[in-house]
Design a protein around this motif. Structure first.
Motif, PDB file in Angstrom:
ATOM      1  N   PHE A  75     -11.322 -16.249  -7.732  1.00 55.02           N
ATOM      2  CA  PHE A  75     -12.584 -15.515  -7.588  1.00 55.02           C
ATOM      3  C   PHE A  75     -13.500 -15.729  -8.791  1.00 55.02           C
ATOM      4  O   PHE A  75     -14.712 -15.905  -8.632  1.00 55.02           O
ATOM      5  CB  PHE A  75     -12.308 -14.015  -7.394  1.00 55.02           C
ATOM      6  CG  PHE A  75     -13.561 -13.209  -7.170  1.00 55.02           C
ATOM      7  CD1 PHE A  75     -14.278 -13.304  -5.993  1.00 55.02           C
ATOM      8  CD2 PHE A  75     -14.031 -12.349  -8.172  1.00 55.02           C
ATOM      9  CE1 PHE A  75     -15.434 -12.568  -5.798  1.00 55.02           C
ATOM     10  CE2 PHE A  75     -15.186 -11.609  -7.985  1.00 55.02           C
ATOM     11  CZ  PHE A  75     -15.885 -11.720  -6.788  1.00 55.02           C
ATOM     12  N   ASP A  76     -12.945 -15.726  -9.999  1.00 57.69           N
ATOM     13  CA  ASP A  76     -13.808 -15.903 -11.165  1.00 57.69           C
ATOM     14  C   ASP A  76     -14.468 -17.281 -11.170  1.00 57.69           C
ATOM     15  O   ASP A  76     -15.617 -17.434 -11.581  1.00 57.69           O
ATOM     16  CB  ASP A  76     -13.054 -15.655 -12.479  1.00 57.69           C
ATOM     17  CG  ASP A  76     -11.765 -16.454 -12.624  1.00 57.69           C
ATOM     18  OD1 ASP A  76     -11.477 -17.301 -11.745  1.00 57.69           O
ATOM     19  OD2 ASP A  76     -11.050 -16.249 -13.635  1.00 57.69           O
ATOM     20  N   ARG A  77     -13.752 -18.285 -10.654  1.00 59.63           N
ATOM     21  CA  ARG A  77     -14.341 -19.617 -10.588  1.00 59.63           C
ATOM     22  C   ARG A  77     -15.387 -19.703  -9.469  1.00 59.63           C
ATOM     23  O   ARG A  77     -16.384 -20.435  -9.589  1.00 59.63           O
ATOM     24  CB  ARG A  77     -13.257 -20.674 -10.427  1.00 59.63           C
ATOM     25  CG  ARG A  77     -12.520 -20.920 -11.734  1.00 59.63           C
ATOM     26  CD  ARG A  77     -11.212 -21.664 -11.572  1.00 59.63           C
ATOM     27  NE  ARG A  77     -10.669 -22.070 -12.858  1.00 59.63           N
ATOM     28  CZ  ARG A  77     -10.120 -21.268 -13.751  1.00 59.63           C
ATOM     29  NH1 ARG A  77     -10.066 -19.974 -13.511  1.00 59.63           N
ATOM     30  NH2 ARG A  77      -9.657 -21.719 -14.893  1.00 59.63           N
ATOM     31  N   LEU A  78     -15.203 -18.979  -8.399  1.00 59.55           N
ATOM     32  CA  LEU A  78     -16.222 -18.913  -7.352  1.00 59.55           C
ATOM     33  C   LEU A  78     -17.497 -18.268  -7.888  1.00 59.55           C
ATOM     34  O   LEU A  78     -18.606 -18.768  -7.654  1.00 59.55           O
ATOM     35  CB  LEU A  78     -15.692 -18.118  -6.156  1.00 59.55           C
ATOM     36  CG  LEU A  78     -16.719 -17.794  -5.051  1.00 59.55           C
ATOM     37  CD1 LEU A  78     -17.308 -19.068  -4.456  1.00 59.55           C
ATOM     38  CD2 LEU A  78     -16.077 -16.924  -3.970  1.00 59.55           C
ATOM     39  N   VAL A  79     -17.340 -17.175  -8.614  1.00 57.45           N
ATOM     40  CA  VAL A  79     -18.512 -16.515  -9.203  1.00 57.45           C
ATOM     41  C   VAL A  79     -19.228 -17.463 -10.155  1.00 57.45           C
ATOM     42  O   VAL A  79     -20.463 -17.554 -10.167  1.00 57.45           O
ATOM     43  CB  VAL A  79     -18.095 -15.218  -9.930  1.00 57.45           C
ATOM     44  CG1 VAL A  79     -19.267 -14.643 -10.725  1.00 57.45           C
ATOM     45  CG2 VAL A  79     -17.583 -14.190  -8.928  1.00 57.45           C
ATOM     46  N   ASP A  80     -18.467 -18.192 -10.957  1.00 51.53           N
ATOM     47  CA  ASP A  80     -19.086 -19.121 -11.892  1.00 51.53           C
ATOM     48  C   ASP A  80     -19.847 -20.224 -11.158  1.00 51.53           C
ATOM     49  O   ASP A  80     -20.968 -20.586 -11.546  1.00 51.53           O
ATOM     50  CB  ASP A  80     -18.018 -19.744 -12.788  1.00 51.53           C
ATOM     51  CG  ASP A  80     -18.623 -20.639 -13.852  1.00 51.53           C
ATOM     52  OD1 ASP A  80     -19.241 -20.095 -14.787  1.00 51.53           O
ATOM     53  OD2 ASP A  80     -18.507 -21.871 -13.738  1.00 51.53           O
ATOM     54  N   ASP A  81     -19.235 -20.746 -10.103  1.00 51.23           N
ATOM     55  CA  ASP A  81     -19.906 -21.804  -9.339  1.00 51.23           C
ATOM     56  C   ASP A  81     -21.208 -21.298  -8.731  1.00 51.23           C
ATOM     57  O   ASP A  81     -22.245 -21.974  -8.791  1.00 51.23           O
ATOM     58  CB  ASP A  81     -18.977 -22.322  -8.238  1.00 51.23           C
ATOM     59  CG  ASP A  81     -19.519 -23.566  -7.566  1.00 51.23           C
ATOM     60  OD1 ASP A  81     -19.377 -24.661  -8.145  1.00 51.23           O
ATOM     61  OD2 ASP A  81     -20.109 -23.450  -6.475  1.00 51.23           O
ATOM     62  N   LEU A  82     -21.180 -20.099  -8.151  1.00 47.29           N
ATOM     63  CA  LEU A  82     -22.393 -19.530  -7.560  1.00 47.29           C
ATOM     64  C   LEU A  82     -23.434 -19.222  -8.631  1.00 47.29           C
ATOM     65  O   LEU A  82     -24.635 -19.405  -8.415  1.00 47.29           O
ATOM     66  CB  LEU A  82     -22.046 -18.264  -6.777  1.00 47.29           C
ATOM     67  CG  LEU A  82     -21.211 -18.471  -5.512  1.00 47.29           C
ATOM     68  CD1 LEU A  82     -20.806 -17.127  -4.917  1.00 47.29           C
ATOM     69  CD2 LEU A  82     -21.970 -19.294  -4.478  1.00 47.29           C
TER      70      LEU A  82
END
Length: 510
Positions: free
Chosen positions: A447-454
Motif C-alpha cells: 500500500f505504501d508503494r501504491l500511495v507513492d506511485d499515485l
C-alpha cells in the motif's frame, strides 16, 4: 464483491481529516520506487506554475526539451510547438467562427441563444487548457482575457466575443502596447463598455474610465477631467448594433478639440481620430504606472500575493526597456529569487483546479456529440467551484489572489468534485476513466508503494509520511498491506485514496 460508494458527507469528513495532516515539504515515506521519473524541484516549480497540471507526459516533454528553463524558453515561441490535440476542439463548435450578423440572426430566430454560444466558447477554453502542448500561451491568454475583461455573458458582445479571445491569444506573448490597441478598439470591448453608442455630442465615459482604472495606470494617476478627455479621444469607434453588426469608424462622430490625459496632449484637429487613439493607447501602455501595474499583476499571478516592491520595480524596468514586450518580463520573473522561493504559494483557482484534476486523473473526453457529454458537463462542474471561465461580470477581471478562492464553500465544492471524478461517477457520457485496477503499478503492491506511485503521478513528488498517514486513514489500509485486484482499495476504496491526494495542500496549491 461490491459496495456502494461512500456518501459525500462521509467523504468530506474524511477528506478534511486527511487534508489536515497532509503537508507539502515532509520527507518521503520510504525509498522511492522509481516508477515515475520526477523533475528536479526547481523544474517542477516552474512547470507547475506555468501549466494546468504537471503529469508524466508533460514531464517527459520538459526532459526532452532539456530541462525546465529550456522548455519555458520554447514555450515563449508557441508557433514552434505542434498542438494538434488542442486545435482539434476548434472544429467541435463551428458557431464560434460565425459572423456577428449570423450569430444574432440565430438568436432572434431561436436557433441558438447567445448564452449557448458563449457556453461553448467557455468549453473550448477548458478543452484547450486540458489538451494543450502550449500551456504558457494558454495561461497568458487567460491572464490577458481577465485583465482586459469582456465577460462572455452579454446579449450584445457575445456576437464578437470569440473573435476577441482569438485576438488576445494572437498577442498574448507579444507587446502589451499592440495588445492594448487591438483590445480597446475591438468591437467586443466597444459594445461591452458602451463605446459603440458614444457620440461627440454625448461621449460615454465607461471605456475611457476603465481604460485608465483597470487596463493601464490604475487609480490615483488620473483625474475626472482626464476621464472625460479619454472618452473624447475614443469617439468615432462604433458598431451598428441590432442591425448589420458591422464594426466601423465614423469620423463624423469624432469629438475634436484639444485633449489632455496626464502627460499626453494633442490638438486633435483631424476628423479621423484613429491615429490619435493609437498614439494615446501606446502612451498609456508605456507609462511608468502601467509598467508597474502590469509587473505587479504578473507577479501576483505567478509568484505570490504580495510580491516585493523590488521585484515589481525590476519587472517594470524590463517591461519598459523592451518596449512593453511580455516575454522578457516573464523571463525576468522566473529568473528571480523571489519566484524560486515561492513554491506552493499560490492557490489553484476554480478553472485551474478542474483542468488539473482531469489532467492528473487521466480522464479523457470525446467530442460533445450528446448533451450530457463530459465536455459539456465539465463546464457545469467548473461552475460549482465558484465561477465558470471568463464569466467575471465586472471590468476588473477575475481575482488572482489566494483569499478570493480559499473560502470554505469553495473548498467543499472542490472536495466534492475531486471525489466525483475520482470515482468516475459523473460525467459518464463520452468520458473515459482509468479503471482502479489499472492504477496498480504491479499486480501486487504494498500500500505504501501504491500511495507513492499515485503521488508521483498526481503531485509529481514522492509521498510524504503525512500523505501516507492520510491515505491510511481514508482507506483503513496499513502501509505494508499487499494490494491486489481483489483488495477493497481496488474494488471500492480507490476514489477515497485518489481524492485524499487531490485534496492535499500539494494539489490545491501550485
Amino acid at each position: 464483491m461490491t459496495t456502494p460508494p461512500p456518501s459525500r458527507r462521509a467523504l468530506v469528513g474524511g477528506a478534511l481529516a486527511a487534508s489536515a495532516v497532509a503537508a507539502a515539504t515532509s520527507a518521503p515515506a520510504y525509498a522511492a520506487s522509481g516508477s515515475i521519473r520526477l523533475l528536479s524541484g526547481p523544474d517542477r516549480h516552474l512547470v507547475t506554475r506555468f501549466s494546468y497540471g504537471l503529469n508524466p507526459t508533460l514531464a517527459h516533454q520538459v526532459r526532452k526539451a532539456g530541462g525546465g528553463h529550456a522548455w519555458f524558453e520554447r514555450q515563449l515561441r508557441p508557433s514552434t510547438i505542434a498542438d494538434v490535440d488542442a486545435a482539434k476542439v476548434d472544429t467541435w463548435w463551428p458557431e464560434l467562427r460565425f459572423s456577428p450578423t449570423k450569430l444574432w440572426q440565430r438568436q432572434i430566430q431561436q436557433v441558438q441563444g447567445g448564452w449557448e454560444v458563449m457556453a461553448n466558447y467557455q468549453r473550448r477554453a477548458l478543452q484547450r487548457r486540458l489538451r494543450t502542448n502550449r500551456p504558457v500561451l494558454e495561461m497568458m491568454s487567460e491572464f490577458w482575457e481577465n485583465h482586459l475583461n469582456v465577460p462572455v455573458n452579454g446579449d450584445a458582445q457575445f456576437t464578437y466575443r470569440a473573435a476577441y479571445g482569438d485576438m488576445i491569444r494572437k498577442h498574448a506573448l507579444g507587446r502589451f502596447s499592440d495588445l492594448l490597441v487591438h483590445a480597446i478598439t475591438h468591437p467586443a470591448m466597444l459594445i461591452y463598455l458602451d463605446q459603440a453608442t458614444s457620440t461627440k455630442a454625448h461621449p460615454n465615459e465607461n471605456l475611457g474610465r476603465e481604460l485608465l482604472e483597470c487596463h493601464t495606470v490604475g487609480r490615483g494617476h488620473y483625474t475626472e477631467d482626464h476621464v472625460k478627455a479619454s472618452a473624447r479621444i475614443l469617439t468615432g469607434y462604433t458598431v451598428d448594433m441590432w442591425d448589420t453588426w458591422q464594426a466601423l469608424y465614423n469620423p463624423e462622430e469624432h469629438w475634436r478639440g484639444t485633449v489632455k490625459v496626464m502627460g499626453f496632449r494633442d490638438a486633435n484637429t483631424s476628423k479621423d481620430g484613429r491615429d490619435l487613439t493609437r498614439r494615446y493607447l501606446r502612451y498609456l501602455a508605456k507609462h511608468p504606472a502601467t509598467a508597474r501595474r502590469i509587473a505587479w499583476k504578473l507577479a501576483v499571478k505567478f509568484v505570490k500575493d504580495k510580491p516585493s516592491s523590488t521585484l515589481v520595480g525590476h519587472l517594470a524596468k524590463v517591461y519598459l526597456k523592451n518596449d512593453t514586450a511580455i516575454a522578457p518580463v516573464l523571463r525576468a520573473l522566473v529568473a528571480s529569487r523571489e519566484f524560486q522561493r515561492s513554491v506552493g504559494a499560490k492557490v489553484r483557482d476554480p478553472g485551474e483546479d478542474i483542468v488539473a484534476t482531469y489532467r492528473l486523473l487521466g480522464v479523457r473526453l470525446g467530442s460533445p456529440a450528446t448533451y450530457d457529454a463530459g465536455v459539456n458537463a465539465m463546464l457545469w462542474q467548473a461552475g460549482t467551484l465558484g465561477i465558470t471561465p471568463l464569466a467575471w461580470p465586472r471590468p476588473d477581471g477575475q481575482p488572482i489572489d489566494n483569499a478570493s478562492w480559499s473560502s470554505p464553500a469553495r473548498l467543499m465544492a472542490s472536495l466534492d468534485m475531486h471525489y466525483t471524478l475520482s470515482g468516475g461517477w459523473w460525467p459518464r457520457e463520452r468520458t473515459h476513466y482509468i479503471q482502479p485496477v489499472d492504477r496498480l503499478p504491479a499486480k501486487q503492491v504494498r500500500f505504501d508503494r501504491l500511495v507513492d506511485d499515485l503521488s508521483r503521478r498526481i503531485l509529481h513528488r514522492p509521498a510524504s509520511d503525512k500523505l501516507l498517514k492520510a491515505c491510511c486513514m481514508a482507506t483503513a489500509a496499513k502501509p505494508g498491506e499487499i494490494i491486489s485486484d481483489q483488495h477493497p482499495v481496488v474494488l471500492w476504496l480507490m476514489p477515497r485514496l485518489l481524492t485524499t491526494i487531490l485534496d492535499s495542500p500539494d494539489f490545491m496549491s501550485r
